[in-house]
Write a protein that holds these residues in place. Sequence first.
Motif, short mmCIF file in Angstrom:
data_model
loop_
_atom_site.label_atom_id
_atom_site.label_comp_id
_atom_site.label_asym_id
_atom_site.label_seq_id
_atom_site.Cartn_x
_atom_site.Cartn_y
_atom_site.Cartn_z
N PHE A 109 -0.50 5.59 5.64
CA PHE A 109 0.79 5.17 5.93
C PHE A 109 0.72 3.89 6.62
CE2 PHE A 109 0.88 9.93 5.37
CZ PHE A 109 1.73 10.01 4.34
N VAL A 110 0.00 3.63 7.71
CA VAL A 110 -0.06 2.38 8.52
C VAL A 110 -0.19 1.28 7.50
CG1 VAL A 110 -1.17 1.04 10.18
CG2 VAL A 110 -0.48 3.47 10.62
N TYR A 112 0.04 1.34 4.17
CA TYR A 112 1.15 1.06 3.17
C TYR A 112 2.18 0.29 3.60
CZ TYR A 112 4.93 2.37 0.04
OH TYR A 112 6.12 2.17 -0.88
N PHE A 113 2.72 0.19 4.94
CA PHE A 113 3.69 -0.33 5.62
C PHE A 113 3.17 -1.82 6.18
CE2 PHE A 113 5.53 3.85 5.74
CZ PHE A 113 6.87 3.53 4.93
N ASN A 114 1.77 -1.87 6.53
CA ASN A 114 1.31 -3.04 6.96
C ASN A 114 0.13 -3.35 6.13
OD1 ASN A 114 0.15 -5.09 8.21
ND2 ASN A 114 0.94 -4.47 10.28
N PRO A 115 0.16 -3.85 4.96
CA PRO A 115 -0.98 -3.63 3.82
C PRO A 115 -2.26 -4.55 4.30
CG PRO A 115 0.95 -4.31 2.72
CD PRO A 115 1.28 -4.29 4.30
#
Length: 202
Positions: A109-110, A112-115
């Motif tokens: 998830f980290v 995903y939001f910070n590729p």
Amino acid sequence: MSSFLEVLRTQRWDDHRYYHQSRINQALHLFSAVSFVCTYVLVFTDPVAAALAGWLAAMCTRQIGHFFFEPKEYDNVNHATYEYKEEVKVGYNLKRKVVLMSVWAASPFVLYFNPTLFGIFDAPDGVGEFIRHVAVVWLFIAAAALIFRTVQLFIIKDVQTGLAWVTKILTDPFHDIKLYHMAPLYLLRGELFDTMTPEQHV
């Protein structure tokens, strides 16, 4: 060397008798151990596949056994409370495992939001590259967890305890196959718990 081997043997026996009484847990550890051996082979040829297999197949099944099938009431075999066993656990007890598994589960998830993960990676070009980045992070988490607890044991215990623990962790897959290869058969016979006699597991 004999002292080191004795510490290693004690850690293995304590881990087995305190945390592997359930035959279901043992069977899951057998599957996990085989998966980890495959992971060890893959790490030299395909580290990404190794990370995915190690966490998704090996680690998840191992922790399912601990969290859902291992008894947590008073341990009549070892005459110990669950709280005592958690307190004296050399490695990752269930509380520490919750933290570790939470970090692992949160990492995709980290990403995903910070590729780029704060500039560490290039922006992923498609799902395949995103999965590759997740696998790299998972490899880092695994290595960091081993190093962190080993160094922590150096400080709160001693160097020999830390070295014995990390040796135990890295060799657990082979030892678990030796120890738990009969667990599925015991389950088929209807035996849900190990008798835990020391003579059987020296």
